[in-house]
Design an enzyme around this catalytic site. Structure first.
Site, PDB file in Angstrom:
ATOM      1  N   GLY A 146      -0.608   9.369   1.430  1.00  0.00           N
ATOM      2  CA  GLY A 146       0.290   9.615   0.314  1.00  0.00           C
ATOM      3  C   GLY A 146       1.069  10.910   0.440  1.00  0.00           C
ATOM      4  N   THR A 147       0.451  11.952   0.993  1.00  0.00           N
ATOM      5  CA  THR A 147       1.131  13.234   1.128  1.00  0.00           C
ATOM      6  C   THR A 147       2.355  13.117   2.028  1.00  0.00           C
ATOM      7  OG1 THR A 147      -0.770  14.638   0.642  1.00  0.00           O
ATOM      8  CG2 THR A 147       0.902  15.561   2.086  1.00  0.00           C
TER       9      THR A 147
ATOM     10  N   GLN B  42      -2.170   6.699  -7.451  1.00  0.00           N
ATOM     11  CA  GLN B  42      -3.254   6.478  -8.410  1.00  0.00           C
ATOM     12  C   GLN B  42      -3.006   5.265  -9.303  1.00  0.00           C
ATOM     13  OE1 GLN B  42      -6.027   7.941  -8.227  1.00  0.00           O
ATOM     14  NE2 GLN B  42      -5.733   9.974  -7.358  1.00  0.00           N
TER      15      GLN B  42
ATOM     16  N   ALA C  34      -4.008   4.283   1.365  1.00  0.00           N
ATOM     17  CA  ALA C  34      -5.049   3.264   1.534  1.00  0.00           C
ATOM     18  C   ALA C  34      -6.384   3.693   0.953  1.00  0.00           C
ATOM     19  CB  ALA C  34      -5.201   2.930   3.019  1.00  0.00           C
ATOM     20  N   HIS C  35      -6.743   4.972   1.088  1.00  0.00           N
ATOM     21  CA  HIS C  35      -8.098   5.358   0.708  1.00  0.00           C
ATOM     22  C   HIS C  35      -8.305   5.389  -0.803  1.00  0.00           C
ATOM     23  CE1 HIS C  35      -7.883   9.731  -0.565  1.00  0.00           C
ATOM     24  NE2 HIS C  35      -6.680   9.590  -0.042  1.00  0.00           N
TER      25      HIS C  35
ATOM     26  N   THR D   3       2.121   6.809  17.909  1.00  0.00           N
ATOM     27  CA  THR D   3       1.460   5.515  18.068  1.00  0.00           C
ATOM     28  C   THR D   3       0.715   5.128  16.796  1.00  0.00           C
ATOM     29  OG1 THR D   3       1.166   5.963  20.422  1.00  0.00           O
ATOM     30  CG2 THR D   3      -0.186   4.222  19.466  1.00  0.00           C
TER      31      THR D   3
ATOM     32  N   CYS E 190      -6.947  17.780  -3.440  1.00  0.00           N
ATOM     33  CA  CYS E 190      -6.054  18.523  -2.553  1.00  0.00           C
ATOM     34  C   CYS E 190      -6.008  20.009  -2.892  1.00  0.00           C
ATOM     35  CB  CYS E 190      -4.645  17.939  -2.623  1.00  0.00           C
ATOM     36  SG  CYS E 190      -4.543  16.279  -1.933  1.00  0.00           S
TER      37      CYS E 190
END
Length: 389
Positions: free
Chosen positions: A71-72, A187, A207-208, A244, A334
């Site tokens: 997201g960052t 979120q 994803a997390h 990659t 964060c």
């Protein structure tokens, strides 16, 4: 004692189906997705599966999905694109953004300001909501300064309070004034219906936060948006994100995104459990000598509560609960390790209350027994730790 995990906003436990997909991909699809031979094509299919699943989750075209490290990076790329060049405009470019956004947005906005972009900051209401009227006022302020608003940034759901922001209303405002709207939906996806994001031109996901792996996310854009690169190198992700791609992480992201299309209903069921948790914590705090103050009175996502315990420091309360094997947090993951109060809560309710805050966030596997056990352990901590006078 078993751990009671009430920090789902920080990260979510990878779902077993996600783990299984990643293990299988690590065996069968380990090739370089840019290679044209068989192993490369198998790896490439994992990457494209993720792109399609994320597009379906948010309601965008797969061709407009850029996979990122999370997201960052997605938020950075979204803000960067609008101000990468002057674009021939005679006026100073402007960004409209709130102080309660995620650090990846706030810090990049400060970077843009240092580069000469006019940043019109929007103050939240004490409830934690950014009102459309405040956004309009900030846009007017920028225009009155001779600037041209290119982008408005607005979270769908605040990462600390869970307050739901008025995306649709701000999107309509942006359309009427010729500005783009970037929505940090990290979120929100998997917790709220997809309609929550309606009208956004750019959307970030990670994803997390949806039971997937760390280290992968995405920025989705409307077809008319032309992104500018932050990094330079190869042609991966249309040259916007060279390097990659990881087919193993992509395999996990694909499964997580597909699952997340069906989890908002489960999160809606958590509202009653969350409300009970909050009410009981207020009662326990009162009995222990201080009345906890809920932070975020506006409409919230159904799984988050944030409380300030006067006389306690939030990080000390979190540490005491950790000894009782209850996992909660005192602010954004964060911002962990800093002595500063949460800038989100400081902007809403002041620094003193921000320093005393604890965030609890439930998830799809949180049960009534989890909440009961957490409350019992909370009572032990509050009973032996009196607030400072």
């Amino acid at each position: 004692m078993r751990v009671v995990y009430l920090d789902w906003n920080a990260t979510t436990p990878p779902h077993p189906d996600v783990v299984a997909a990643m293990v299988e991909a690590a065996t069968s699809s380990w090739g370089n997705p840019a290679s044209v031979h068989g192993p490369g094509r198998r790896a490439r299919s994992r990457v494209e599966d993720a792109r399609e699943a994320v597009a379906a989750l948010v309601g965008f075209d797969p061709r407009d999905v850029v996979l990122t490290s999370g997201g960052t990076e997605a938020n950075n790329l979204a803000l960067h694109h609008a101000f990468a060049s002057a674009g021939g405009a005679p006026s100073q470019p402007a960004l409209v953004v709130g102080r309660i956004e995620h650090p990846s947005v706030v810090r990049f906005a400060e970077h843009l300001a240092a580069r000469g972009v006019l940043v019109a900051w929007v103050d939240p209401e004490p409830s934690g909501r950014i009102s459309p009227e405040a956004v309009a006022e900030a846009m007017d302020r920028a225009v009155a300064s001779g600037a041209s608003v290119r982008l408005v940034a607005l979270q769908a759901v605040n990462h600390e309070t869970g307050v739901i922001q008025p995306v649709a209303a701000v999107a309509a405002l942006c359309r009427s004034r010729g500005a783009l709207l970037h929505v940090d939906a990290v979120q929100a996806v998997g917790k709220l219906p997809r309609a929550t994001l309606e009208g956004a031109d750019l959307v970030s996901v990670a994803a997390h936060k949806i039971r997937g792996p760390k280290g992968i996310g995405a920025l989705l854009t409307a077809p008319s948006v032309r992104l500018s690169r932050l990094l330079y190198g190869g042609s991966q992700e249309r040259g916007l994100r060279p390097g990659t791609q990881d087919p193993v992480a992509a395999a996990g992201f694909a499964v997580a995104a597909e699952r997340a299309r069906h989890t908002p209903a489960r999160y809606a069921e958590l509202a009653l459990l969350r409300d009970r948790l909050q009410a009981e914590l207020v009662r326990l705090g009162h009995e222990a000598g201080a009345e906890p103050l809920p932070n975020g009175a506006a409409e919230r996502a159904p799984h988050v509560t944030n409380l300030s315990f006067p006389g306690w420091r939030g990080e000390e309360l979190c540490a005491a609960l950790d000894l009782e094997r209850v996992a909660v947090s005192s602010g954004s993951a964060c911002s962990a390790g800093t002595a500063e109060p949460s800038p989100v809560l400081a902007a809403m309710v002041g620094e003193a209350r921000a320093l005393a805050a604890v965030r609890l966030s439930l998830g799809e596997e949180t049960t009534t027994d989890d909440v009961d056990e957490a409350l019992a352990r909370f009572a032990r901590v509050l009973g032996r730790t009196r607030p400072a006078s």
